[in-house]
Write an enzyme that holds these catalytic residues in place. Sequence first.
Site, short mmCIF file in Angstrom:
data_model
loop_
_atom_site.label_atom_id
_atom_site.label_comp_id
_atom_site.label_asym_id
_atom_site.label_seq_id
_atom_site.Cartn_x
_atom_site.Cartn_y
_atom_site.Cartn_z
N GLY A 170 0.83 -1.20 0.00
CA GLY A 170 0.00 0.00 0.00
C GLY A 170 0.85 1.24 0.00
N GLY A 171 0.21 2.38 0.23
CA GLY A 171 0.92 3.65 0.17
C GLY A 171 1.97 3.82 1.25
N MET A 172 1.72 3.23 2.43
CA MET A 172 2.65 3.43 3.54
C MET A 172 3.49 2.20 3.85
SD MET A 172 0.62 5.81 6.29
CE MET A 172 2.13 5.97 7.27
N GLY A 173 3.10 1.04 3.34
CA GLY A 173 3.89 -0.14 3.67
C GLY A 173 3.40 -1.39 3.00
N VAL A 222 2.05 -5.56 3.58
CA VAL A 222 1.39 -6.48 4.51
C VAL A 222 1.81 -7.90 4.15
CG1 VAL A 222 -0.81 -7.33 5.39
CG2 VAL A 222 -0.57 -4.92 4.78
N LYS A 278 2.04 -5.81 9.17
CA LYS A 278 2.14 -4.62 8.33
C LYS A 278 3.43 -3.89 8.67
CE LYS A 278 -0.68 -0.62 6.92
NZ LYS A 278 -1.98 0.04 7.14
N ASP A 318 -10.67 8.16 6.19
CA ASP A 318 -10.25 7.61 4.89
C ASP A 318 -11.05 6.35 4.57
OD1 ASP A 318 -8.84 7.51 2.49
OD2 ASP A 318 -7.19 6.35 3.34
#
Length: 287
Positions: free
Chosen positions: A27-30, A32, A47, A142
């Site tokens: 994803g955008g931040m990390g 999984v 995550k 979000d």
Amino acid sequence: MSDDVQALETPSMLDDKYRVEALLAVGGMGAVYRGRHTQLQKTVAIKVLKRELLATPELVERFQREAVAASQIGHEGIIEVTDIGTSDAGEPFLVMEFLEGSDLSTCLRAAGRLEPGTAVRICVEILSALAAAHDKSIIHRDLKPENVFVCKRSDGERVKIVDFGISRMPIEGDDSMRLTTTGMVMGTPYYMSPEQAIGESGIGTAADLYSVGVILYELVTGAVPYRATNYNALLHQILQGDYPPASQLSAISPQLEAVIAKAMSTHPEDRHSDARAFADALREFSE
């Protein structure tokens, strides 16, 4: 895939008790991963924050906020975060319950659209979980189909909300935890409330209700309410509330359409009073 995204080798160990087995999603931040608690012999989801984001303390704190928010809410409709830590290389990680199933976006792509009764049932479950979050003064900010997981269980399907990474929550000695600069736009554009679109600082629970309204619109019609060629044009449409009525795209009752339209009102005070009131308005349309 770059090393910044896939930060962990598989297999590998975290905290001498979590075996990282396979990459599941990025994803955008990390990223999984599917993992295993070696002592409890239990499958978990892990995550891990992207390495490239470690130099930004605000993003590290936002990542860790997900664990705090989910743990404080304690509702079956919110993904359970069971542990938090840091790898030997310095990457923060969260350990979460492992969910069997698909996110709502994947379900929608496969089905095209959902029967109104099914869509309503899903949104009532989302609103039940949101009510518990809002009771703790935690606002998700979000909500979108990718952040709603439809779990396959022995007793049927259940919905869980994931990713509280940009949530707003209270902290001791302050009215709200602000990890963003005043006026900064947070959220995913298609599901963003008008007050988020203009970067208001005092985002309330009504913003989450708006997002659920957009999700319900998409579930019953198979399309998001707003379409534009660029980001600024999309925000303009959101602020104007200029979208085709759901009944133009789907055979739904005028009463259900009115509930959706109320949730998507451009002014927060014109929406449902809270998540429970929104859910109550929907229950008569559930399957």
